[in-house]
Design a protein around this motif. Structure first.
Motif, PDB file in Angstrom:
ATOM      1  N   UNK A  49     -23.582   4.211  -0.180  1.00 45.65           N
ATOM      2  CA  UNK A  49     -22.339   4.409  -0.926  1.00 45.65           C
ATOM      3  C   UNK A  49     -21.986   3.246  -1.847  1.00 45.65           C
ATOM      4  N   UNK A  50     -22.280   2.025  -1.421  1.00 40.54           N
ATOM      5  CA  UNK A  50     -21.919   0.861  -2.236  1.00 40.54           C
ATOM      6  C   UNK A  50     -23.110   0.357  -3.047  1.00 40.54           C
ATOM      7  N   UNK A  51     -24.185  -0.023  -2.346  1.00 44.71           N
ATOM      8  CA  UNK A  51     -25.355  -0.520  -3.067  1.00 44.71           C
ATOM      9  C   UNK A  51     -25.917   0.557  -3.991  1.00 44.71           C
ATOM     10  N   UNK A  52     -25.927   1.808  -3.534  1.00 42.29           N
ATOM     11  CA  UNK A  52     -26.434   2.893  -4.361  1.00 42.29           C
ATOM     12  C   UNK A  52     -25.634   3.057  -5.641  1.00 42.29           C
ATOM     13  N   UNK A  53     -24.310   3.004  -5.527  1.00 37.99           N
ATOM     14  CA  UNK A  53     -23.460   3.102  -6.716  1.00 37.99           C
ATOM     15  C   UNK A  53     -23.732   1.941  -7.667  1.00 37.99           C
ATOM     16  N   UNK A  54     -23.868   0.753  -7.122  1.00 35.76           N
ATOM     17  CA  UNK A  54     -24.212  -0.407  -7.947  1.00 35.76           C
ATOM     18  C   UNK A  54     -25.552  -0.207  -8.645  1.00 35.76           C
ATOM     19  N   UNK A  55     -26.557   0.224  -7.902  1.00 35.13           N
ATOM     20  CA  UNK A  55     -27.899   0.404  -8.475  1.00 35.13           C
ATOM     21  C   UNK A  55     -27.878   1.348  -9.670  1.00 35.13           C
ATOM     22  N   UNK A  56     -27.198   2.474  -9.514  1.00 38.86           N
ATOM     23  CA  UNK A  56     -27.208   3.487 -10.565  1.00 38.86           C
ATOM     24  C   UNK A  56     -26.456   2.995 -11.797  1.00 38.86           C
ATOM     25  N   UNK A  57     -25.314   2.351 -11.581  1.00 39.93           N
ATOM     26  CA  UNK A  57     -24.601   1.762 -12.718  1.00 39.93           C
ATOM     27  C   UNK A  57     -25.453   0.674 -13.373  1.00 39.93           C
ATOM     28  N   UNK A  58     -26.114  -0.108 -12.560  1.00 37.70           N
ATOM     29  CA  UNK A  58     -26.913  -1.244 -13.056  1.00 37.70           C
ATOM     30  C   UNK A  58     -27.993  -0.793 -14.023  1.00 37.70           C
ATOM     31  N   UNK A  59     -28.641   0.327 -13.749  1.00 35.03           N
ATOM     32  CA  UNK A  59     -29.736   0.765 -14.633  1.00 35.03           C
ATOM     33  C   UNK A  59     -29.243   1.508 -15.871  1.00 35.03           C
ATOM     34  N   UNK A  60     -28.065   2.119 -15.796  1.00 30.71           N
ATOM     35  CA  UNK A  60     -27.593   2.936 -16.913  1.00 30.71           C
ATOM     36  C   UNK A  60     -26.737   2.170 -17.922  1.00 30.71           C
TER      37      UNK A  60
END
Length: 248
Positions: A114-125
């Motif tokens: 929920x947290x790291x995943x949200x960060x990861x997706x924002x980070x790449x886009x």
């Protein structure tokens, strides 16, 4: 039904194979966008894409794995063009239990997705959106992130983190034509309820003044405006979808 023109846009929707994510993806396709669904469930992805038809593609990805997210982003842009819309709907609720007996590994898993995943997706886009000076991002939080649900410390904490992350990123990108917002829905009628006990489900329903759970189509309607070009001013904001539950 209000209509928004999303033609020429490419939307990535995480957790898009079912529930809120799928409802939003369907509404985006109906509004003219190309959509790429990201989900860990390959079987459901195939089924969902077949329903959405021509403008939809899918990539199986675990958003907790940053390298996998990077690869999914590359594949998505190669197939559908630059990502201009991002909706982070992937997440897990986890079992209900008091904090003092909560399973340590499950707590870590919930935070990781929920947290790291949200960060990861924002980070790449985000870099591509900055380069093109355009983007619309919606992170799916929860009313639990505002109020804290008893026996759901991990989930509540993770969604509070999503709210904070959204506010920070919205301020960071305020100088660009990029809007970053989140929604805080009350419990929706989705498969996530299968992870919860009947007692806990009834407790959640009793907290909603409307007396019912959120319909996925209602969430899709709000988010479609949030990802449209018309939403050119509001950023770093939290939009309530709690059926009257939220008190602030």
């Amino acid at each position: 039904m209000n209509s928004y023109d999303l033609s020429g846009q490419h939307a990535v929707v995480t957790g898009g194979a079912q529930g809120l994510g799928f409802a939003m993806a369907r509404r985006f396709v109906e509004s003219g966008a190309k959509v790429t669904l990201w989900d860990v469930n390959e079987a459901l992805l195939s089924e969902s894409v077949s329903v959405l038809c021509a403008n939809a593609r899918s990539v199986a990805v675990d958003i907790a794995d940053y390298s996998a997210v990077e690869a999914a982003h590359r594949e998505s842009e190669e197939r559908q063009g630059p990502v201009s819309i991002l909706v982070n709907s992937a997440g897990i609720a986890g079992p209900a239990a008091p904090l003092d007996v909560y399973d340590v590994e499950m707590f870590k898993k919930i935070i990781d997705i929920n947290v790291h995943g949200t960060f990861h997706v924002n980070r790449v886009c985000v870099p591509g959106m900055k380069e093109r000076n355009y983007g619309r991002i919606v992170n799916i939080a929860s009313i639990a992130g505002k109020e804290g649900n008893p026996n759901a410390s991990a989930y509540s904490a993770s969604k509070a983190a999503v709210i904070g992350m959204t506010k920070s990123l919205g301020k960071e990108l305020a100088g660009f034509d990029i809007a970053v917002n989140c929604i805080t829905p009350a419990t929706a009628q989705t498969r996530i309820l299968e992870q919860l006990s009947d007692e806990f489900i009834e407790y959640m329903r009793s907290k909603i003044p409307r007396g019912r759970f959120l319909k996925v189509e209602e969430a899709a309607a709000m988010v479609t405006w949030l990802v449209s070009a018309e939403n050119s001013f509001t950023t770093g904001a939290v939009f309530d979808l709690s059926g009257g539950r939220a008190t602030y």
